[in-house]
Design an enzyme around this catalytic site. Structure first.
Site, PDB file in Angstrom:
ATOM      1  N   HIS A 196      -6.206  -6.381  -2.834  1.00 35.62           N
ATOM      2  CA  HIS A 196      -5.499  -6.374  -2.087  1.00 35.62           C
ATOM      3  C   HIS A 196      -4.740  -7.672  -1.186  1.00 35.62           C
ATOM      4  O   HIS A 196      -3.577  -7.433  -0.955  1.00 35.62           O
ATOM      5  CB  HIS A 196      -7.585  -6.138  -1.523  1.00 35.62           C
ATOM      6  CG  HIS A 196      -8.321  -7.591  -2.296  1.00 35.62           C
ATOM      7  ND1 HIS A 196      -8.126  -8.733  -1.989  1.00 35.62           N
ATOM      8  CD2 HIS A 196      -8.652  -7.519  -3.521  1.00 35.62           C
ATOM      9  CE1 HIS A 196      -8.530  -9.760  -2.483  1.00 35.62           C
ATOM     10  NE2 HIS A 196      -8.820  -8.883  -3.498  1.00 35.62           N
ATOM     11  N   ASP A 233      -7.700 -13.043   6.012  1.00 37.80           N
ATOM     12  CA  ASP A 233      -8.496 -13.123   5.848  1.00 37.80           C
ATOM     13  C   ASP A 233      -9.364 -12.212   5.134  1.00 37.80           C
ATOM     14  O   ASP A 233      -8.451 -11.343   5.380  1.00 37.80           O
ATOM     15  CB  ASP A 233      -9.842 -13.014   7.116  1.00 37.80           C
ATOM     16  CG  ASP A 233     -11.490 -14.468   7.210  1.00 37.80           C
ATOM     17  OD1 ASP A 233     -11.100 -14.445   6.535  1.00 37.80           O
ATOM     18  OD2 ASP A 233     -11.913 -13.534   8.615  1.00 37.80           O
ATOM     19  N   ASN A 262      -5.236 -23.282  -0.383  1.00 33.92           N
ATOM     20  CA  ASN A 262      -5.325 -22.794  -1.477  1.00 33.92           C
ATOM     21  C   ASN A 262      -3.888 -22.466  -2.328  1.00 33.92           C
ATOM     22  O   ASN A 262      -3.716 -21.920  -2.522  1.00 33.92           O
ATOM     23  CB  ASN A 262      -6.137 -21.217  -1.377  1.00 33.92           C
ATOM     24  CG  ASN A 262      -6.128 -20.695  -2.842  1.00 33.92           C
ATOM     25  OD1 ASN A 262      -5.911 -20.549  -3.359  1.00 33.92           O
ATOM     26  ND2 ASN A 262      -7.709 -20.404  -2.411  1.00 33.92           N
TER      27      ASN A 262
END
Ligand code: IMP
Length: 191
Positions: free
Chosen positions: A175, A68, A9
């Site tokens: 986050h 994750d 990514n």
């Protein structure tokens, strides 16, 4: 020190390249010539991140980390959690958000959080790091910047959804950025 990030990514790679000091060379899956599928069959964010990092470590024997992320909604017993990316059965953000808003139609408490887990594996160690942002789910979608569930997530101490924020605003309460910062602190101190 060379570290593999088990992702291709480009946004994630850019984020962490900016955060890491010059002592570390970050390699993506493309950089190491891996173009297969990494199994992701865990039922927790921790299990999935560790499974991905371990899978690549066993093949390349170089320090590797994997991440994750899940959206955890209190009134849905922390669902969609590990199923966040494909909650509606597809990866389409519109369908995922629609399913979430429908599932929450009877929820008085709209508290939710994004949680990112990073698993780091070397020959000597296995470590886990976490970044959280608390917030709530809006009654309906607002804003169309960002990705995923951004238009329905309002972070703590804000009135806007992530989808209404600029990239810079979102980066302050994010986050993934928080998890990366704990992880990069650990790397700088340890190696
Ligand atoms: P991943 O583990 O980073 O691939 O994240 C899993 C899923 O969580 C993504 O497919 C998105 O749907 C959702 N997600 C992760 N981070 C964000 C975010 O910052 N905003 C909105 N959705 C997110």
């Amino acid at each position: 020190m060379k570290i593999i990030f088990a992702t291709n990514n480009p946004n994630k790679l850019k984020e962490i390249r900016q955060a890491l000091g010059g002592n570390f060379e970050l390699l993506s899956l493309a950089d190491i010539g891996f173009d297969g599928e990494i199994p992701e069959t865990g039922r927790t964010l921790e299990a999935n991140a560790m499974q991905k990092a371990t899978y690549i470590f066993e093949r390349f024997r170089q320090p590797v980390f994997a991440d994750d992320t899940g959206l955890e909604v209190l009134c849905l017993n922390r669902a969609p959690g590990v199923d966040t990316a494909h909650y509606s059965g597809s990866r389409d953000p519109e369908r995922n958000m629609e399913k979430l808003l429908n599932a929450m139609s009877g929820c008085a408490d709209r508290s939710a959080r994004f949680r990112t887990v990073i698993a780091f594996v070397t020959a000597e160690r296995k470590e886990m790091f976490e970044g959280l942002v608390e917030g709530k789910i809006a009654d309906s979608k607002r804003g169309d910047d960002g990705f995923g569930y951004d238009p329905v997530f309002i972070p703590e101490n804000a009135d806007k959804t992530f989808g209404e924020m600029t990239i810079e605003e979102k980066a302050k309460t994010n986050h993934r950025v928080r998890a990366l910062s704990v992880f990069t602190d650990f790397l700088e101190k340890t190696f």
